[in-house]
Design a protein around this motif. Structure first.
Motif, PDB file in Angstrom:
ATOM      1  N   ASP A  98      35.676  33.643  56.060  1.00  0.00           N
ATOM      2  CA  ASP A  98      35.436  33.142  54.713  1.00  0.00           C
ATOM      3  C   ASP A  98      35.986  31.721  54.604  1.00  0.00           C
ATOM      4  O   ASP A  98      36.597  31.210  55.563  1.00  0.00           O
ATOM      5  CB  ASP A  98      36.075  34.064  53.668  1.00  0.00           C
ATOM      6  N   GLU A 116      36.487  32.027  45.618  1.00  0.00           N
ATOM      7  CA  GLU A 116      36.408  33.389  45.112  1.00  0.00           C
ATOM      8  C   GLU A 116      35.051  33.956  45.468  1.00  0.00           C
ATOM      9  O   GLU A 116      34.049  33.228  45.530  1.00  0.00           O
ATOM     10  CB  GLU A 116      36.637  33.441  43.606  1.00  0.00           C
ATOM     11  N   THR A 117      35.025  35.242  45.742  1.00  0.00           N
ATOM     12  CA  THR A 117      33.765  35.920  46.029  1.00  0.00           C
ATOM     13  C   THR A 117      33.075  36.245  44.705  1.00  0.00           C
ATOM     14  O   THR A 117      33.710  36.739  43.781  1.00  0.00           O
ATOM     15  CB  THR A 117      34.010  37.209  46.823  1.00  0.00           C
ATOM     16  N   VAL A 118      31.781  35.949  44.628  1.00  0.00           N
ATOM     17  CA  VAL A 118      31.054  36.135  43.374  1.00  0.00           C
ATOM     18  C   VAL A 118      29.806  36.978  43.606  1.00  0.00           C
ATOM     19  O   VAL A 118      29.288  37.072  44.724  1.00  0.00           O
ATOM     20  CB  VAL A 118      30.663  34.783  42.740  1.00  0.00           C
ATOM     21  N   PRO A 147      40.046  26.714  48.697  1.00  0.00           N
ATOM     22  CA  PRO A 147      40.150  27.727  47.646  1.00  0.00           C
ATOM     23  C   PRO A 147      38.770  28.311  47.364  1.00  0.00           C
ATOM     24  O   PRO A 147      37.769  27.593  47.336  1.00  0.00           O
ATOM     25  CB  PRO A 147      40.672  26.938  46.446  1.00  0.00           C
ATOM     26  N   TRP A 157      30.044  32.732  47.585  1.00  0.00           N
ATOM     27  CA  TRP A 157      31.396  32.178  47.510  1.00  0.00           C
ATOM     28  C   TRP A 157      31.377  30.972  46.586  1.00  0.00           C
ATOM     29  O   TRP A 157      30.530  30.064  46.735  1.00  0.00           O
ATOM     30  CB  TRP A 157      31.878  31.714  48.890  1.00  0.00           C
ATOM     31  N   TRP A 158      32.293  30.938  45.650  1.00  0.00           N
ATOM     32  CA  TRP A 158      32.462  29.802  44.744  1.00  0.00           C
ATOM     33  C   TRP A 158      33.725  29.062  45.143  1.00  0.00           C
ATOM     34  O   TRP A 158      34.811  29.640  45.178  1.00  0.00           O
ATOM     35  CB  TRP A 158      32.537  30.292  43.307  1.00  0.00           C
TER      36      TRP A 158
END
Length: 296
Positions: free
Chosen positions: A44, A53-55, A51, A68-69
Motif C-alpha cells: 500500500d 486511507e482505504t476508501v 499518508p 486509496w486516498w
C-alpha cells in the motif's frame, strides 16, 4: 405443408445444433482471449511513506470500487489515477510521490475485474471510463475542497478511458495519457495477428466486440475523442513501447485537442515506463502547474 422426411429433419436439427455450438465456442473464445487477468495489491502507499486511507467508491455495479486516498495538506488540487488492463492501483503508485510532493492529493483505485474491486461480466474501455467517472463523483461528493481542481491520469486502456471521459466532461482541469493506443481496432488487429487469424475472422471478432461493449470503436478511439477535450492534454509515450508503438501517440497528437496538447516521448521507455517516472516527473508537474494557471 408436408413434414420433412426423418433424415432431413435430423440433418436440420444437427445443423442448428452445430451452429449454436459454434456460436457458443466463438463467444467463449473471445471472452477468454480478451479477459483481464486479476492482479491483487500486495502492499500500500504506506511503504512509500505516504499518508493514505482505504476508501470504497460507489460504482456502476452497485458494489464499491477499491481505492486509496492520499491527502496533501490543505490542497485543493487532486489527481485521479487509473491503471491499465490487467493492472491495479498498486502498479500506479510510483506516480504518487512526485505528485504528493508537488502538493496534489492523489486518488488511486481499481476498475471492475481488477485488483480488489468487484467482478463484472466483462471489462472494456467504456467500463473503465464509467469507473473513472464514479471515482470523480466520489471525490466531488466527499472531498469538496480537494475537488476544486481535478486532473485525471490513465495508463494504456486507462488512458483511453481518461480521454473518453474527459471528452464528455467540462470539470476536468487536465488529462495525462500514459501509453494510450490510437484506435481499439488497431489493438484488436495486432493481438489477433499474433495467432495468424485471417482478415475476415479479425473483422468478425472486431464487430462482435463492438456489439458486446455497446460502442463502435471509432466512437471511443483516443484519436477521435481527443478532438472534443477542452482542457490541456499531455501524452506520455515510450519510444521503445512493444505493446503500443510510439506511432499511435503521434497519431493522437496530430488529431489535436481544443484545450491544447503536448507530446512527451520517453527515450527507451517501454509500455510501463515506471522506471522513467523520476526522469519525466518535473515535466509532468510543470504541465500541471501551467494547466492550473490557464484555468478561468
Amino acid at each position: 405443408m408436408l413434414p420433412l422426411p426423418l433424415n432431413l429433419a435430423t440433418l436440420a436439427v444437427s445443423l442448428i445444433a452445430a451452429l449454436l455450438l459454434g456460436w457458443l465456442l466463438f463467444h467463449l473464445a473471445i471472452q477468454l482471449g480478451f479477459r483481464a487477468k486479476r492482479l491483487r495489491e500486495q502492499s500500500d502507499p504506506g511503504v512509500l511513506g505516504l499518508p493514505f486511507e482505504t476508501v470504497a467508491i460507489p460504482g456502476r455495479s452497485r458494489k464499491p470500487l477499491f481505492g486509496w486516498w492520499l491527502p496533501a495538506d490543505e490542497s485543493h488540487r487532486s489527481v485521479v489515477i487509473l491503471h491499465g488492463w490487467g493492472s491495479n492501483a498498486e502498479q500506479m503508485l510510483p506516480l504518487a510521490p512526485p505528485l504528493h510532493v508537488g502538493g496534489y492529493n492523489v486518488l488511486l483505485f481499481d476498475a471492475r475485474n481488477h485488483g480488489r474491486s468487484p467482478g463484472a461480466s466483462f471489462s472494456s474501455l467504456p467500463r473503465f471510463a464509467e469507473d473513472l467517472d464514479a471515482a470523480i463523483a466520489w471525490l466531488q461528493a466527499t472531498q469538496a475542497n480537494a475537488a476544486r481542481s481535478i486532473t485525471v491520469i490513465g495508463h494504456s486502456v486507462g488512458a483511453g478511458a481518461a480521454l473518453f471521459s474527459a471528452s464528455r466532461r467540462d470539470d476536468v482541469m487536465a488529462v495525462v495519457s500514459l501509453s494510450a493506443f490510437a484506435h481499439p481496432r488497431w489493438v484488436t488487429e495486432r493481438y489477433l495477428r499474433q495467432v495468424h487469424l485471417p482478415a475476415p475472422i479479425i473483422d468478425l471478432v472486431a464487430r462482435y466486440v463492438e456489439w458486446v461493449i455497446g460502442h463502435r470503436f471509432a466512437t471511443i478511439a483516443p484519436m477521435n475523442t481527443i478532438k472534443a477535450i477542452r482542457c490541456p492534454v499531455l501524452l506520455v509515450h515510450g519510444d521503445a513501447d512493444r505493446s503500443v508503438p510510439i506511432s499511435d501517440a503521434r497519431v493522437i497528437a496530430r488529431s489535436g485537442a481544443p484545450g491544447g496538447l503536448e507530446l512527451l516521448e520517453i527515450p527507451g521507455g517501454d509500455h510501463d515506463s515506471s522506471e522513467q517516472i523520476p526522469e519525466y516527473s518535473p515535466r509532468l508537474l510543470a504541465f500541471l502547474y501551467a494547466a492550473e494557471q490557464r484555468r478561468p
